[in-house]
Each structure stands twice: as C-alpha cells, then as structure tokens.
Write an enzyme that holds these catalytic residues in place. Structure first.
Site, PDB file in Angstrom:
ATOM      1  N   GLY A  80      60.043  68.231  27.656  1.00 59.67           N
ATOM      2  CA  GLY A  80      59.515  67.731  28.918  1.00 59.67           C
ATOM      3  C   GLY A  80      60.589  67.157  29.809  1.00 59.67           C
ATOM      4  N   ASP A  81      61.467  66.338  29.255  1.00 60.05           N
ATOM      5  CA  ASP A  81      62.521  65.709  30.044  1.00 60.05           C
ATOM      6  C   ASP A  81      63.478  66.737  30.634  1.00 60.05           C
ATOM      7  OD1 ASP A  81      61.941  62.952  29.954  1.00 60.05           O
ATOM      8  OD2 ASP A  81      62.706  62.803  27.927  1.00 60.05           O
TER       9      ASP A  81
END
Length: 418
Positions: free
Chosen positions: A183-184
């Site tokens: 996600g990051d």
C-alpha cells in the site's frame, strides 16, 4: 560548510543537470514510507529534495531497525538523495521558514493525517496564494474527502477497507496481510505519477494544482477481476475471496506448488501453456485426462491437478525443474527468499537490487530505481542525510538568510543540526 554540489565531479554535475527534473525543487514534509517513496522517485529523476523534519527527533523511521551507531537502514533506504532541514514547526519562526520555502519550491509533498498540515497554515488554499505555480500532493490513508477521511490508518488499513486483504490467505483461514509495503509503495508511485502529470499541466497552463492520493485508493486499484466478478449481474463468483496457494479466478494451473526443497509459481492456464507444462513434466497422459482437458475442467479439478504437478516437482531437483520449465517456455519461477533475491545476478545486473555504500552502515542492498530509460542515466545519489545536516546550506543558499540569522535560529532551537 562544504556543499554537496561542490563535492561532485564535473562529470557528475553535468549528469545531474541533464536529468529530467534538474532545477526542480521539492519541499518534502513526509515520513515513514509512502511519502518518502514519492519524493525518492523525484530525487532519482534529478529533483532537489529538501526534506523538512520536525524537531526534536525528525522522521520516526530514523529509529526503526536495523540501527547501527544511531543510523537506520529503514531511513537510509527511503531517503537517499535528499537534504535534511530540521526545524521547530510549532514556532512562528519555524513556520516562517516553511512559508519561505513554499515560495521557492515547485512541489510540496506531505503525508500527514488530513487537517494536520492545515493547522500549520500549509493547506493548499494557503500555499497556492503564496506560490500559484506550486504543485501540492497530500498522501493519506483514506483520502482528503469522504466519511473515512479523518480516520487514522497505515498501509494494511487501506488494504483492509479495499477488500484486497480478504483475497490473501487460505480459504477457510484468516486473511493475511502482505509482508511487503504494497500500500505504501503503491501510493508513493501513484503520487509521483500524479505530480509529474500536474507538472505537464503546469507547462500548458502556468498553474499548479492539488494532488490527492490515498493508500486505500491505491490498494483498490490493485484488484484485477474481483470487483467486476462481485458486482456484475449473473456473476459466477458473486463473493470472491482468498483461495490459498491457487488462483481463485477460474484459471488453472495458476498458483504456488511445492518442489523438492522450495516452492514454485507456475502460471500455465491456457491450453497451449498446459501442453508445454505437460511436455516439461513428461506427462502427455494429462492431456487426455477429462479432468484437465479444458481450463474450466482444470479449474474445477485444481486440487487434483496440483497434486500431479507437485508429485512431479518433488521427483526431481529444483534445478532440474527450473531447467525443464524454462526449456518448455512455461511461465514459472522459483520462489526466492529475500536474501536470495538480493544476491540474484539478474536483479543485480539491472540494478533492481542495488548495492549501496553508507558511511556508517557500510555496504547493503536496497530496492533500486524501477524504471529504465534509453536517454536518461542515473542521478548522483548522495547518502541519506543526518538529521538537520543541510540546515545552514538550505537557509543560506536557498532562502538567502544571512549567516548570523542562521546561527541565531540554531541557537534558539528553531533550527536543529548544522
């Protein structure tokens, strides 16, 4: 203080000036992974990154393991090629420094919770009045708008709301989060992509704009077939879910299979690929088995097919399996450990796994820049900065503060570091 650019050779300076973002200055008020990934991408393209860290400790990842002599591999990986200015962001003089930087920067990136940057007087409405050409990008867990906007969250939280985590794990077991920063890093890549698009728009219009990127949006964008299958009328799979080691989208064989000593990914769902796999296995009888005659049949009997494939894999060495699968052009790969991937000649040759030298940590591997250009080389990457290491340079050379004023700000604790 001797400046970094003064230390570069003439060749390196020419290389830096030829990078696509040469002359572009970025105010980076990010921490952890998503924001630093975005600005790291811009640094690789030649932008000058001024990473503003808030006193007294700076980016929290400076304290994430592995740490040697107070220096973190976690921080170094995400912040090479940047300059560090550490200030007291709560003081009036610290906030004036930020406003002054807004005037001389092209891009402003932050990844605090929605509202935090506004309370510092640096929301887009405010900064665009200071610098109408400024491109501002905010990266958050759930976005700047919507009912979840103000909820706290990190990487896996975005994965949870997106439905992506529900697709990972054994069918009857717990959902499993990925052990990499999906996600990051995805959000960071989307942010850099959005910033570059906004820069192109600015060349056409002369105006900056606001770019809103979230972990949740990025995670949901990673779905392939599941949302459509879950919502289309008459779907054969109205509630897609995790399926363990095998693909859950009606394709087979597509999954993870156990070999003699390691596991393999094999993706041979089309009829032509399944013929190649059967040839590699020396099992032409599979082609005459009604259970495996078509993809639909293989998907319906994927457990039985997996048993056949694993029986073959375990009957030979892993090296033999790799050789046969590659010889017959079967889409496949051995699952390497992280340590094995870091030492793989292909990854090292392409710079996918990049060996860096740090003045404290020594030699180690980090993910390299993931894009290759025919006309653009690599920018000269300075080491990740110590906290506030470039404070004097930024205030004097970028903002034009007199030397005695800089010393006064340092003496008052408004500016921390050299």
């Amino acid at each position: 203080m001797k400046k970094w650019r003064d230390q570069m050779s003439a060749t390196d300076q020419t290389k830096a000036s030829n990078m696509p973002l040469a002359g572009c200055r970025v105010l980076d008020m990010t921490q952890y992974v998503a924001g630093p990934t975005a600005t790291r991408m811009l640094a690789e393209l030649g932008a000058e990154i001024i990473k503003v860290e808030l006193a007294p400790h700076g980016d929290p990842t400076r304290f994430h393991p592995f740490i040697k002599e107070g220096r973190s591999t976690y921080y170094v990986q995400q912040n090479r090629g940047k300059k560090s200015l550490c200030i007291d962001g709560k003081s009036p003089e610290g906030r004036k420094i930020l406003r002054d930087l807004i005037q001389v920067c092209d891009i402003f990136v932050e990844n605090g919770a929605p509202g935090v940057i506004g309370r510092m007087g640096l929301d887009y409405d405010s900064v665009s009045k200071i610098n109408p050409r400024l491109i501002m990008c905010s990266i958050s867990a759930f976005g700047q708008t919507g009912e979840l906007a103000n909820a706290p969250g990190f990487d896996w939280c975005g994965g949870a709301y997106s439905g992506a985590l529900s697709m990972i794990g054994e069918r009857n077991g717990s959902p499993m989060p990925p052990q990499v920063a999906v996600g990051d890093v995805t959000a960071g890549l989307l942010a850099s992509n959005g910033i570059l698009a906004a820069m192109l728009h600015r060349t056409q219009t002369g105006r900056g704009q606001f770019v809103d990127v979230s972990l949740l949006d990025g995670f949901f964008f990673l779905h392939d077939a599941a949302p459509a299958r879950a919502t289309v009328a008459g779907s054969d799979d109205p509630d897609p879910t995790r399926n363990g080691t095998q693909a859950g989208i009606g394709l087979a064989p597509v999954g993870v299979f156990k070999g003699s000593a390691r596991h393999f990914v094999i993706m041979a769902a089309t009829d032509a690929m399944f013929v190649r796999l059967s040839d590699a296995m020396g099992e032409s009888s599979l082609l005459n088995d009604e259970r495996f005659a078509t993809n639909s049949a293989r998907a319906a009997n994927k457990a039985a097919l997996a048993e056949e494939i694993e029986r073959w894999l375990c009957s030979i060495s892993d090296d033999e399996a790799c050789e046969l699968l590659n010889k017959h052009r079967v889409p496949s790969a051995p699952i390497l450990s992280v340590k094995e991937a870091c030492a793989h000649p292909h990854l090292l040759e392409r710079g996918t796994a990049e060996v860096i030298e740090d003045p404290v940590l020594g030699s180690f591997v980090v993910p390299g820049f993931p894009i290759r250009f025919s006309e653009i080389g690599r920018s000269e990457q300075r080491p990740a900065p110590n906290l506030g290491a470039d404070g004097s340079e930024i205030l004097e050379d970028v903002l034009g503060y007199p030397e005695d004023e800089v010393k006064r700000l340092q003496g008052n604790g408004v500016v921390v570091g050299s």
